[in-house]
Design an enzyme around this catalytic site. Structure first.
Site, PDB file in Angstrom:
ATOM      1  N   GLY A  57      61.419  20.702  75.860  1.00  0.00           N
ATOM      2  CA  GLY A  57      60.115  20.457  75.248  1.00  0.00           C
ATOM      3  C   GLY A  57      59.035  21.019  76.150  1.00  0.00           C
ATOM      4  N   HIS A  65      68.839  26.744  79.680  1.00  0.00           N
ATOM      5  CA  HIS A  65      69.038  26.622  78.223  1.00  0.00           C
ATOM      6  C   HIS A  65      70.365  27.254  77.804  1.00  0.00           C
ATOM      7  CE1 HIS A  65      65.124  24.985  77.043  1.00  0.00           C
ATOM      8  NE2 HIS A  65      64.724  25.559  78.167  1.00  0.00           N
ATOM      9  N   LYS A 116      71.265  28.744  56.370  1.00  0.00           N
ATOM     10  CA  LYS A 116      71.516  29.788  55.357  1.00  0.00           C
ATOM     11  C   LYS A 116      72.955  30.315  55.391  1.00  0.00           C
ATOM     12  CE  LYS A 116      69.494  32.742  52.416  1.00  0.00           C
ATOM     13  NZ  LYS A 116      68.462  32.395  51.438  1.00  0.00           N
ATOM     14  N   ASP A 169      70.301  30.319  47.461  1.00  0.00           N
ATOM     15  CA  ASP A 169      70.120  28.871  47.614  1.00  0.00           C
ATOM     16  C   ASP A 169      70.131  28.139  46.271  1.00  0.00           C
ATOM     17  OD1 ASP A 169      69.739  29.790  50.127  1.00  0.00           O
ATOM     18  OD2 ASP A 169      67.559  29.584  50.094  1.00  0.00           O
ATOM     19  N   CYS A 183      66.855  20.794  79.912  1.00  0.00           N
ATOM     20  CA  CYS A 183      65.491  21.043  80.389  1.00  0.00           C
ATOM     21  C   CYS A 183      64.667  19.751  80.363  1.00  0.00           C
ATOM     22  CB  CYS A 183      64.867  22.177  79.567  1.00  0.00           C
ATOM     23  SG  CYS A 183      63.389  22.862  80.313  1.00  0.00           S
ATOM     24  N   TYR A 184      63.704  19.628  79.443  1.00  0.00           N
ATOM     25  CA  TYR A 184      62.928  18.387  79.353  1.00  0.00           C
ATOM     26  C   TYR A 184      63.864  17.188  79.153  1.00  0.00           C
ATOM     27  CZ  TYR A 184      59.307  15.102  77.702  1.00  0.00           C
ATOM     28  OH  TYR A 184      58.462  14.027  77.540  1.00  0.00           O
ATOM     29  N   GLU A 226      71.749  27.144  75.003  1.00  0.00           N
ATOM     30  CA  GLU A 226      71.742  27.550  73.592  1.00  0.00           C
ATOM     31  C   GLU A 226      71.242  28.970  73.384  1.00  0.00           C
ATOM     32  OE1 GLU A 226      69.764  25.473  75.086  1.00  0.00           O
ATOM     33  OE2 GLU A 226      67.724  25.444  74.306  1.00  0.00           O
TER      34      GLU A 226
END
Ligand code: XMP
Length: 518
Positions: free
Chosen positions: A58, A173, A374, A232, A85-86, A175
């Protein structure tokens, strides 16, 4: 639609821009994941019964007065927690450690870390490896019970673990793809440490979705759904149809801005093959009237969006027994996230993907895709047996050909645009060249130029061929097709489409250009 007791990983969003990325990485590992705001973490833990919790990064500092925080009882549930992190800094502060501002103004970008203590979190990860850092603050003193596992030059505590309580923290991070072994670290935490099983497949959830729709709609409820022919709404329609059959009513609005064969394709697939109740509203005239004289791109978009709602509302009202509105809303549209700069107040985003939907219809929403990304919707569509031509089709914007017909939109301009676009698509698709392309289409320019055909001078419009590759439409590269294909496209357009005497190629990437021209 409920997410009850699915297990998996609950991600608490402290305001990072990477929250969706964390969720996707976990799902790519075959484990269900869901994002929530800190305020709802307790409720979600009860409902979802996750096997692991990830606290995101964050933009704030944990020692600030109104920094996002979490009820510390979340740590008492016996569920393994990974702070990123945060998230690491929040755990550290909550459990008695100390977080301070970085002396040299923080650490941003690629950094090498050194793993100083062997740990299952770093199984298969080299001792020295590159990670992505993005932090101003860092942990100065770890909380009691924790061990430091790694460091970087500027950051003495880059990873921590408390194995007794199964609490872990990373300053970097994992990710982000720039963290070379980030996925491996997430996998170690989720599969090895937390013991999640990698058996979540988007396609497998069809039956659960169908059961949920039946439960929500009841034995005699009816649903109206705006079917656009896009991925969708099509997947949502097939799921709802499997659940309630003829009690689903699909409304397809022909706004006159569709591509060649689009309306017929939707009718053939959904009405003829799937035997669905598809009501086609031919509103082309209405849309063209609204667009008459309008040249400003934003005004065009607004008028089209507004008119769609009007047409859809009129039609939906005629289904007097339908109290449910089906929509193909996706997870990125509904993810709860903290306000952009991480204020304590949560902002819940809930976009209606049918564009500003008629709330006065007072219908209850049926959104079977609202926890899917998606690519997961595409996987589900394949599982449901939808054809690749639909599931893998290139994106087509809601305002349709209007944003590719520059200047005023008229029937006279749409006809050659539609014909040129059909040629571009046909020549690319018949050679199977579209697999690596994101979009490929024609744009009509409001420009005339001189040409010669036979012995006659012509003074006609120009069109542009736009071919791009992209991963997510945020950035895009222009792509060059083999010369003979370009030559065929150009020859065919000029010879077969009346009103066009020049074909140009768009070689602009995004940014600075956008994919569409308006
Ligand atoms: P741009 O032109 O901004 O487009 O680079 C990015 C992607 O979004 C699609 N697009 C839209 N999709 N409604 C949509 O559903 C819209 O109004 C819209 N405008 C652009 C575009 O085709 C590209 O894939």
């Amino acid at each position: 639609m409920s997410d009850t007791a699915l297990g998996g990983v609950l991600i608490v969003d402290f305001g990072t821009q990477y929250c969706q990325l964390i969720a996707r990485r976990i799902r790519e590992l075959g484990v269900y994941s869901r994002i929530t705001v800190p305020e709802r973490a307790g409720l979600m833990l009860d409902a979802m019964q996750p096997q692991a919790i990830i606290l995101s990064g964050g933009p704030r500092s944990v020692y600030e007065q109104d920094a996002p925080t979490l009820d510390a009882s979340v740590l008492d549930r016996g569920v393994p927690v990974l702070g990123i992190c945060y998230g690491l800094q929040w755990i550290t502060q909550a459990l008695g450690g100390r977080v301070v501002p970085g002396k040299a103004g923080g650490e941003y970008g690629r950094t090498e870390i050194e793993i100083t203590t062997e740990h299952p979190l770093f199984d298969g990860v080299p001792t020295r490896n590159t990670v992505w850092m993005s932090h101003g603050d860092h942990v100065e003193t770890i909380a009691g019970g924790f061990t430091s596992l790694a460091r970087s030059g500027p950051c003495p505590i880059a990873a921590v673990a408390d194995d007794a309580r199964r609490f872990y923290g990373l300053q970097f991070h994992p990710e982000v793809t720039h963290s070379e072994h980030g996925t491996r670290v997430l996998e170690n935490f989720v599969l090895k440490i937390a013991g999640c099983s990698a058996d979540w497949q988007p396609g497998d959830i069809a039956e659960r979705k169908i059961a949920e729709i039946r439960e929500l709609v009841g034995a005699d409820g009816e649903v109206v759904l705006g079917l656009s022919g896009g991925v969708d709404s099509s997947v949502a329609a097939v799921l709802i149809h499997r659940a309630i059959g003829s009690r689903l009513h699909c409304v397809f609005v022909d706004n006159g801005l569709l591509r060649h064969g689009e309306r017929e394709g939707v009718e053939a697939l959904f009405r003829d093959d799937y035997h669905m109740d598809v009501h086609v509203v031919d509103a082309s005239e209405r849309f063209l009237v609204k667009l008459a004289g309008v040249t400003d791109p934003e005004t065009k978009r607004k008028r089209i969006g507004h008119e769609f709602v009007e047409v859809f509302r009129d039609c939906a009202k005629s289904y007097t027994k339908a109290h449910f509105l089906g929509q193909g809303t996706l997870y990125p549209d509904v993810i709860e996230s903290v306000a952009a700069h991480g204020g304590a107040t949560a902002t819940i985003k809930s976009h209606h993907n049918v564009g500003g939907l008629p709330e006065d219809l007072e219908m209850q929403l049926v959104e079977p895709l609202r926890d899917l990304f998606k690519d997961e919707v595409r996987a589900l569509g394949r599982e449901l047996g939808l054809p690749s031509s639909l599931v893998d089709r290139q994106p087509f914007p809601g305002p349709g050909l209007a944003v590719r017909c520059l200047g005023e939109v008229t029937a006279d301009k749409l006809a050659p645009l539609r014909a040129a676009d059909a040629i571009v698509r046909e020549e690319i698709e018949k050679r199977d060249l579209h697999r690596d392309l994101w979009q490929y289409f024609a744009v009509l320019l409001p420009v005339q130029s001189v040409g010669v055909m036979g012995d006659q001078r012509t003074y006609e419009n120009a069109c542009v061929v736009r071919i791009v590759s992209s991963d997510d439409a945020m950035t895009a590269d222009w792509e060059l097709l083999p010369t003979d294909v370009l030559r065929t496209i150009s020859n065919r357009i000029i010879n077969e489409v009346r009103g066009l005497n020049r074909v140009c190629l768009d070689i602009s990437s995004k940014p600075p250009a956008t994919i569409e021209w308006e």
